[in-house]
Design a protein around this motif. Structure first.
Motif, PDB file in Angstrom:
ATOM      1  N   MET A   1       0.829  -1.205   0.000  1.00  0.00           N
ATOM      2  CA  MET A   1       0.000   0.000   0.000  1.00  0.00           C
ATOM      3  C   MET A   1       0.866   1.259   0.000  1.00  0.00           C
ATOM      4  N   LYS A   2       2.003   1.187   0.702  1.00  0.00           N
ATOM      5  CA  LYS A   2       2.909   2.339   0.712  1.00  0.00           C
ATOM      6  C   LYS A   2       3.441   2.613  -0.691  1.00  0.00           C
ATOM      7  N   ASP A   3       3.770   1.529  -1.434  1.00  0.00           N
ATOM      8  CA  ASP A   3       4.248   1.701  -2.806  1.00  0.00           C
ATOM      9  C   ASP A   3       3.177   2.329  -3.685  1.00  0.00           C
ATOM     10  N   VAL A   4       1.936   1.891  -3.501  1.00  0.00           N
ATOM     11  CA  VAL A   4       0.826   2.447  -4.275  1.00  0.00           C
ATOM     12  C   VAL A   4       0.656   3.926  -3.956  1.00  0.00           C
ATOM     13  N   ALA A   5       0.718   4.263  -2.639  1.00  0.00           N
ATOM     14  CA  ALA A   5       0.549   5.659  -2.231  1.00  0.00           C
ATOM     15  C   ALA A   5       1.645   6.534  -2.806  1.00  0.00           C
ATOM     16  N   GLU A   6       2.891   6.015  -2.776  1.00  0.00           N
ATOM     17  CA  GLU A   6       4.020   6.795  -3.293  1.00  0.00           C
ATOM     18  C   GLU A   6       3.885   7.012  -4.795  1.00  0.00           C
ATOM     19  N   ARG A   7       3.497   5.959  -5.533  1.00  0.00           N
ATOM     20  CA  ARG A   7       3.383   6.091  -6.991  1.00  0.00           C
ATOM     21  C   ARG A   7       2.235   7.032  -7.365  1.00  0.00           C
ATOM     22  N   GLY A   9       1.085   9.435  -5.461  1.00  0.00           N
ATOM     23  CA  GLY A   9       1.273  10.748  -4.873  1.00  0.00           C
ATOM     24  C   GLY A   9       0.159  11.138  -3.929  1.00  0.00           C
ATOM     25  N   VAL A  10      -0.311  10.137  -3.148  1.00  0.00           N
ATOM     26  CA  VAL A  10      -1.395  10.391  -2.196  1.00  0.00           C
ATOM     27  C   VAL A  10      -1.000   9.822  -0.839  1.00  0.00           C
ATOM     28  N   ALA A  11      -1.789  10.146   0.172  1.00  0.00           N
ATOM     29  CA  ALA A  11      -1.549   9.620   1.511  1.00  0.00           C
ATOM     30  C   ALA A  11      -1.941   8.142   1.573  1.00  0.00           C
ATOM     31  N   LEU A  12      -1.343   7.436   2.532  1.00  0.00           N
ATOM     32  CA  LEU A  12      -1.661   6.016   2.718  1.00  0.00           C
ATOM     33  C   LEU A  12      -3.140   5.822   3.029  1.00  0.00           C
ATOM     34  N   SER A  13      -3.720   6.729   3.785  1.00  0.00           N
ATOM     35  CA  SER A  13      -5.137   6.617   4.131  1.00  0.00           C
ATOM     36  C   SER A  13      -6.018   6.710   2.894  1.00  0.00           C
ATOM     37  N   THR A  14      -5.584   7.499   1.899  1.00  0.00           N
ATOM     38  CA  THR A  14      -6.365   7.617   0.661  1.00  0.00           C
ATOM     39  C   THR A  14      -6.410   6.283  -0.074  1.00  0.00           C
ATOM     40  N   VAL A  15      -5.260   5.595  -0.100  1.00  0.00           N
ATOM     41  CA  VAL A  15      -5.229   4.272  -0.721  1.00  0.00           C
ATOM     42  C   VAL A  15      -6.194   3.328  -0.011  1.00  0.00           C
ATOM     43  N   SER A  16      -6.206   3.376   1.311  1.00  0.00           N
ATOM     44  CA  SER A  16      -7.095   2.523   2.089  1.00  0.00           C
ATOM     45  C   SER A  16      -8.556   2.835   1.788  1.00  0.00           C
ATOM     46  N   TYR A  17      -8.869   4.150   1.690  1.00  0.00           N
ATOM     47  CA  TYR A  17     -10.248   4.544   1.380  1.00  0.00           C
ATOM     48  C   TYR A  17     -10.692   3.986   0.028  1.00  0.00           C
ATOM     49  N   VAL A  18      -9.796   4.042  -0.947  1.00  0.00           N
ATOM     50  CA  VAL A  18     -10.147   3.574  -2.292  1.00  0.00           C
ATOM     51  C   VAL A  18     -10.333   2.061  -2.316  1.00  0.00           C
ATOM     52  N   LEU A  19      -9.379   1.337  -1.739  1.00  0.00           N
ATOM     53  CA  LEU A  19      -9.422  -0.121  -1.794  1.00  0.00           C
ATOM     54  C   LEU A  19     -10.566  -0.706  -1.000  1.00  0.00           C
ATOM     55  N   ASN A  20     -10.899  -0.077   0.126  1.00  0.00           N
ATOM     56  CA  ASN A  20     -11.957  -0.595   0.986  1.00  0.00           C
ATOM     57  C   ASN A  20     -13.280   0.127   0.807  1.00  0.00           C
ATOM     58  N   ASP A  28     -10.052  12.425  -9.201  1.00  0.00           N
ATOM     59  CA  ASP A  28      -8.722  12.375  -9.796  1.00  0.00           C
ATOM     60  C   ASP A  28      -7.769  11.556  -8.942  1.00  0.00           C
ATOM     61  N   ARG A  29      -7.905  11.651  -7.591  1.00  0.00           N
ATOM     62  CA  ARG A  29      -7.042  10.858  -6.708  1.00  0.00           C
ATOM     63  C   ARG A  29      -7.408   9.370  -6.790  1.00  0.00           C
ATOM     64  N   ARG A  30      -8.698   9.082  -6.861  1.00  0.00           N
ATOM     65  CA  ARG A  30      -9.126   7.685  -6.992  1.00  0.00           C
ATOM     66  C   ARG A  30      -8.540   7.077  -8.274  1.00  0.00           C
ATOM     67  N   ALA A  31      -8.581   7.830  -9.373  1.00  0.00           N
ATOM     68  CA  ALA A  31      -8.046   7.340 -10.646  1.00  0.00           C
ATOM     69  C   ALA A  31      -6.561   7.070 -10.548  1.00  0.00           C
ATOM     70  N   ARG A  32      -5.805   7.959  -9.846  1.00  0.00           N
ATOM     71  CA  ARG A  32      -4.355   7.745  -9.705  1.00  0.00           C
ATOM     72  C   ARG A  32      -4.063   6.505  -8.865  1.00  0.00           C
TER      73      ARG A  32
END
Length: 341
Positions: A1-7, A9-20, A28-32
């Motif tokens: 998840m950290k790799d996804v967030a870094e690629r 360019g969003v916070a780790l919590s944003t990745v969690s929000y999208v996946l869950n 635009d952040r969801r698309a990235r």
């Protein structure tokens, strides 16, 4: 998840929000995030997600074997219902693996499954089942274990057996033999009781009908048919009542090998209505069980138990008598004549 967030360019919590799908995220952040997930080939850790969300992620399915198409049809129902709920099925076949069921129990525990769906076989051992219950909730399919209190999904075995035996007596069959299943299994006991009830209702003595014990496999049907048809002329049965379709297929094979015509010389019936039953020559008279539906209901029951529901079994599913070409009127004379020729 950290790799996804870094690629992305969003916070780790944003990745969690999208996946869950657990929080608001700008388009635009969801698309990235989704682009980064695809690019990195990221797969969420379902066990970890399950612990955090407290939802069902994985269930285990223990099946004796897949030689019996009936088990395969139940497994299809389980997979169908589980996939609709985004639940993974861990599949175990003790015979295929060559390992005892305790090994499967350890495997299932290592997968951190939330519960088990269990199909009993002739070789089921109580101690192994007790070990499986330590994994989590257990639902039995097409079987009951009296005294265990385990919830189960079954069909009307006894009623189906009564109907198919009554069909034979209505055709004038008085000399019959029952090729039964393993006596320790609830299904075999229920079917035997149903056969005997129908025979008694026809004014015949059920104790005079021989009961030969098999194991639900085709080979035992063939062996038991040879034994049942071995008495001298005038005493042989004009109908074989087989406890499942595989045993009936074995009985048909034996009759064909020794030159007996079905149903002119001997009628043969089964139980389950495998896909193959209608394709045989002659096509098999049998009792249809809703195999796939039983698998679907087992998943529904198991998921409710994981959510804390009381272990209450649903009513038995209805069965249907399927009358086909393998049964006909009792013909005492043609039987002996055909054997003599």
């Amino acid at each position: 998840m950290k790799d996804v967030a870094e690629r992305a360019g969003v916070a780790l919590s944003t990745v969690s929000y999208v996946l869950n799908d657990s929080g608001p995220v700008a388009d635009d952040r969801r698309a990235r995030v989704l682009e980064a997930v695809r690019a990195l080939g990221y797969l969420p850790n379902e066990s970890a997600r399950n612990l955090k969300r407290r939802n069902v992620a994985t269930v285990g399915l223990v099946v004796p074997d897949l030689v019996n198409q009936y088990f395969a049809m139940i497994a299809e129902g389980v997979e169908q219902a589980a996939s609709e709920k985004d639940v993974l099925v861990v599949f175990c076949t003790p015979e295929a693996s060559g390992e005892v069921e305790s090994w499967n129990s350890r495997l299932l525990r290592s997968q951190r499954v939330d519960g088990l769906i269990y199909l009993s076989g002739a070789d089921t051992r109580m101690e192994s089942l007790v070990e499986l219950t330590r994994v989590g909730p257990v639902v039995l399919v097409d079987e009951k274990l009296l005294g265990f209190g385990l919830p189960c999904v079954v069909s009307q075995n006894r009623r189906g057996a009564r109907e198919i035996a009554a069909h034979l007596t209505s055709l004038g069959h008085e000399r019959m033999a029952i090729l039964g299943g393993p006596p320790e299994l609830w299904t075999a006991e229920q079917r035997l009781s149903g056969y005997r009830e129908a025979i008694a209702a026809a004014g015949l003595d059920p104790d005079a009908v021989p009961v030969l014990t098999g194991d639900y496999r085709m080979e035992s049907g063939e062996q038991l048919a040879a034994e049942a048809l071995s008495p001298p002329s005038g005493e042989r049965p004009t109908a074989l009542i087989c406890a499942n379709d595989l045993m009936a297929i074995g009985a048909l094979s034996y009759c064909r090998r020794i030159g007996l015509r079905v149903p002119e010389d001997v009628s043969v019936v089964g139980f389950d209505d495998l896909p193959l039953a209608s394709l045989l020559t002659p096509s098999l008279t049998t009792v249809r069980q809703p195999a796939r539906e039983l698998g679907v209901e087992a998943v529904k029951l198991l998921l409710s138990l994981v959510d804390g529901a009381e272990p209450t079994s649903p009513p038995p599913a209805p069965v249907t008598l399927m009358i086909r070409e393998s049964t006909g009127p009792a013909s005492v004379n043609s039987y002996e004549t055909n054997l003599a020729s």
